[in-house]
Design a protein around this motif. Sequence first.
Motif, mmCIF file in Angstrom:
data_model
loop_
_atom_site.group_PDB
_atom_site.id
_atom_site.type_symbol
_atom_site.label_atom_id
_atom_site.label_comp_id
_atom_site.label_asym_id
_atom_site.label_seq_id
_atom_site.Cartn_x
_atom_site.Cartn_y
_atom_site.Cartn_z
ATOM 1 N N ASP A 32 16.141 28.502 0.581
ATOM 2 C CA ASP A 32 16.257 27.269 1.354
ATOM 3 C C ASP A 32 15.908 26.015 0.550
ATOM 4 O OD1 ASP A 32 17.061 28.560 3.739
ATOM 5 O OD2 ASP A 32 15.012 29.275 3.975
ATOM 6 N N LEU A 33 15.805 26.172 -0.761
ATOM 7 C CA LEU A 33 15.583 24.996 -1.613
ATOM 8 C C LEU A 33 16.889 24.719 -2.356
ATOM 9 C CD1 LEU A 33 12.066 25.953 -2.948
ATOM 10 C CD2 LEU A 33 12.591 24.051 -1.422
ATOM 11 N N LEU A 34 17.481 23.577 -2.067
ATOM 12 C CA LEU A 34 18.844 23.323 -2.528
ATOM 13 C C LEU A 34 18.988 23.318 -4.053
ATOM 14 C CD1 LEU A 34 19.897 20.582 0.059
ATOM 15 C CD2 LEU A 34 20.055 23.065 0.258
ATOM 16 N N SER A 35 18.058 22.662 -4.746
ATOM 17 C CA SER A 35 18.140 22.625 -6.210
ATOM 18 C C SER A 35 17.990 24.017 -6.796
ATOM 19 C CB SER A 35 17.038 21.758 -6.805
ATOM 20 O OG SER A 35 17.209 20.436 -6.430
ATOM 21 N N TRP A 36 17.182 24.806 -6.125
ATOM 22 C CA TRP A 36 16.946 26.172 -6.574
ATOM 23 C C TRP A 36 18.245 26.971 -6.464
ATOM 24 C CZ3 TRP A 36 11.977 27.354 -8.260
ATOM 25 C CH2 TRP A 36 11.778 28.665 -8.661
ATOM 26 N N MET A 38 21.271 25.787 -6.575
ATOM 27 C CA MET A 38 22.206 25.339 -7.614
ATOM 28 C C MET A 38 21.836 25.882 -8.987
ATOM 29 S SD MET A 38 23.417 21.561 -6.578
ATOM 30 C CE MET A 38 21.810 20.975 -6.138
ATOM 31 N N ALA A 39 20.530 26.114 -9.189
ATOM 32 C CA ALA A 39 20.102 26.628 -10.487
ATOM 33 C C ALA A 39 20.296 28.137 -10.603
ATOM 34 C CB ALA A 39 18.628 26.288 -10.716
ATOM 35 N N HIS A 51 19.040 26.147 6.656
ATOM 36 C CA HIS A 51 19.374 24.726 6.757
ATOM 37 C C HIS A 51 20.716 24.547 7.440
ATOM 38 C CE1 HIS A 51 16.029 23.150 4.666
ATOM 39 N NE2 HIS A 51 16.243 23.903 3.606
ATOM 40 N N ASN A 55 24.383 18.521 3.761
ATOM 41 C CA ASN A 55 24.274 18.729 2.314
ATOM 42 C C ASN A 55 24.487 20.174 1.873
ATOM 43 O OD1 ASN A 55 23.536 16.146 0.897
ATOM 44 N ND2 ASN A 55 22.187 16.118 2.661
ATOM 45 N N ALA A 58 27.954 20.561 0.331
ATOM 46 C CA ALA A 58 28.063 20.093 -1.057
ATOM 47 C C ALA A 58 27.459 21.120 -2.012
ATOM 48 C CB ALA A 58 27.371 18.742 -1.218
ATOM 49 N N VAL A 59 26.300 21.653 -1.650
ATOM 50 C CA VAL A 59 25.626 22.613 -2.521
ATOM 51 C C VAL A 59 26.480 23.875 -2.696
ATOM 52 C CG1 VAL A 59 23.615 24.147 -2.700
ATOM 53 C CG2 VAL A 59 23.313 21.746 -2.082
ATOM 54 N N SER B 25 31.045 14.905 -5.592
ATOM 55 C CA SER B 25 32.156 15.714 -5.059
ATOM 56 C C SER B 25 33.484 15.164 -5.547
ATOM 57 C CB SER B 25 32.184 15.687 -3.532
ATOM 58 O OG SER B 25 31.015 16.224 -3.016
ATOM 59 N N ILE B 46 27.107 19.512 -10.994
ATOM 60 C CA ILE B 46 25.722 19.818 -10.585
ATOM 61 C C ILE B 46 24.760 18.760 -11.133
ATOM 62 C CG2 ILE B 46 23.778 21.419 -10.952
ATOM 63 C CD1 ILE B 46 25.640 23.720 -10.371
ATOM 64 N N TYR B 49 25.266 15.559 -9.180
ATOM 65 C CA TYR B 49 24.753 15.674 -7.806
ATOM 66 C C TYR B 49 23.235 15.519 -7.782
ATOM 67 C CZ TYR B 49 23.813 17.611 -3.168
ATOM 68 O OH TYR B 49 23.375 17.797 -1.874
ATOM 69 N N GLU B 50 22.553 16.184 -8.700
ATOM 70 C CA GLU B 50 21.085 16.092 -8.743
ATOM 71 C C GLU B 50 20.650 14.645 -8.983
ATOM 72 O OE1 GLU B 50 19.129 18.256 -7.776
ATOM 73 O OE2 GLU B 50 19.672 20.286 -8.394
ATOM 74 N N GLY B 106 15.773 20.551 2.654
ATOM 75 C CA GLY B 106 15.919 21.460 1.521
ATOM 76 C C GLY B 106 15.759 20.806 0.159
ATOM 77 N N ALA B 109 12.279 20.637 -4.264
ATOM 78 C CA ALA B 109 11.829 21.799 -5.036
ATOM 79 C C ALA B 109 11.272 21.353 -6.394
ATOM 80 C CB ALA B 109 12.971 22.789 -5.241
ATOM 81 N N MET B 111 13.218 20.606 -8.855
ATOM 82 C CA MET B 111 14.092 21.323 -9.786
ATOM 83 C C MET B 111 15.280 20.480 -10.231
ATOM 84 S SD MET B 111 13.313 24.603 -10.385
ATOM 85 C CE MET B 111 14.822 25.579 -10.424
ATOM 86 N N ASN B 115 17.186 20.921 -13.699
ATOM 87 C CA ASN B 115 18.580 21.396 -13.601
ATOM 88 C C ASN B 115 19.520 20.549 -14.444
ATOM 89 O OD1 ASN B 115 18.215 23.541 -11.922
ATOM 90 N ND2 ASN B 115 19.137 22.599 -10.100
ATOM 91 N N LYS B 118 19.056 21.395 -18.073
ATOM 92 C CA LYS B 118 19.623 22.701 -18.387
ATOM 93 C C LYS B 118 21.156 22.662 -18.491
ATOM 94 C CE LYS B 118 19.565 26.084 -15.472
ATOM 95 N NZ LYS B 118 19.033 26.798 -14.312
#
Lengths: 115, 143
Positions: A32-36, A38-39, A51, A55, A58-59, B25, B46, B49-50, B106, B109, B111, B115, B118
């Motif tokens: 449930d962590l969006l950046s996580w 994506m990684a 969620h 968003n 998009a993820v 997007s 990615i 987006y971040e 959400g 994090a 991250m 990200n 990376k």
Amino acid sequence: MDVKMIADKLNMKVLAGKKGLGMKVEDIYACDLLSWVMARAEKASAWITIHSHVNIVAVALLAELSCIIVSEGVKVESNTLERADMEGIPVLGTTMKTHRTCIEIHNLIKREQKK
Amino acid sequence: MSNGILTLVYDIPAMDMISAGEASSNVKKKLKQLGVNPLIVKKVSISMYEAEMNAVIHANGGSATVNIGTDEIVIIIEDRGPGIENIDLAMKEGYSTASDEVRQMGFGAGMGLPNIKKNSDSLNIESEIGKGTRLEIAIKFTS
Ligand SMILES: Nc1ncnc2c1ncn2[C@@H]1O[C@H](COP(=O)(O)OP(=O)(O)OP(=O)(O)O)[C@@H](O)[C@H]1O
Ligand SMILES: [Mg+2]
């Protein structure tokens, strides 16, 4: 195995993105962590989350996931469903808990692989 | 950017969580249309987006410029937000000052910046307290 099969076999509601039901599912990812997500999520995964905000669409697209499964009976916001329809990414709904959803999909994948 | 093929410019609206992420997007679609290698498309979208979400969540919006060159894509995200006090700390996985409100969606994090690091070949962050932040992200076609 495709998204439609998950929806059919596990009795999930197809809430949006019917166009994408034929997408292949090769793996499962729950977070449930969006950046996580994506990684870490492998592409062509079924993504299970609680969620419901727009968003998540998009993820899912960025991480090249096959579908979004909103678990635990969480109600999905209408603009999320509209966006998912527009982008053709399936959103499935289930009342199953997240871990149970993972187990059931895992079993389905295993069964399919044996065929 | 002397050898640019195409430059795309976007406004990143403040505090708009519904349309947030639209610029990245859009870039993703454009790159796909241009036939860019799917792996590069994923890295670019990615990373962007971040950075875009950071501008929305932490800095009241800003702007994005994407330069598609012959050997790399450079993404510049600028905002006039509060700035980052300690960039080394911000780069650490798990470090986040995100509000409860966006955490419930959400985010937070810690991250996002890792990200970007990376997924890119170079990441340059300039930030001044009270003035804003500028990220320059480069992704090479050969990476
Ligand atoms: N544009 C910015 N303006 C001000 N502060 C920023 C900006 N970008 C990042 N930060 C600071 O750096 C921290 C780390 O950013 P990072 O993107 O890695 O994580 P996050 O945005 O908090 O969570 P996540 O990206 O995982 O949803 C943020 O919590 C914030 O304190
Ligand atoms: Mg972030």
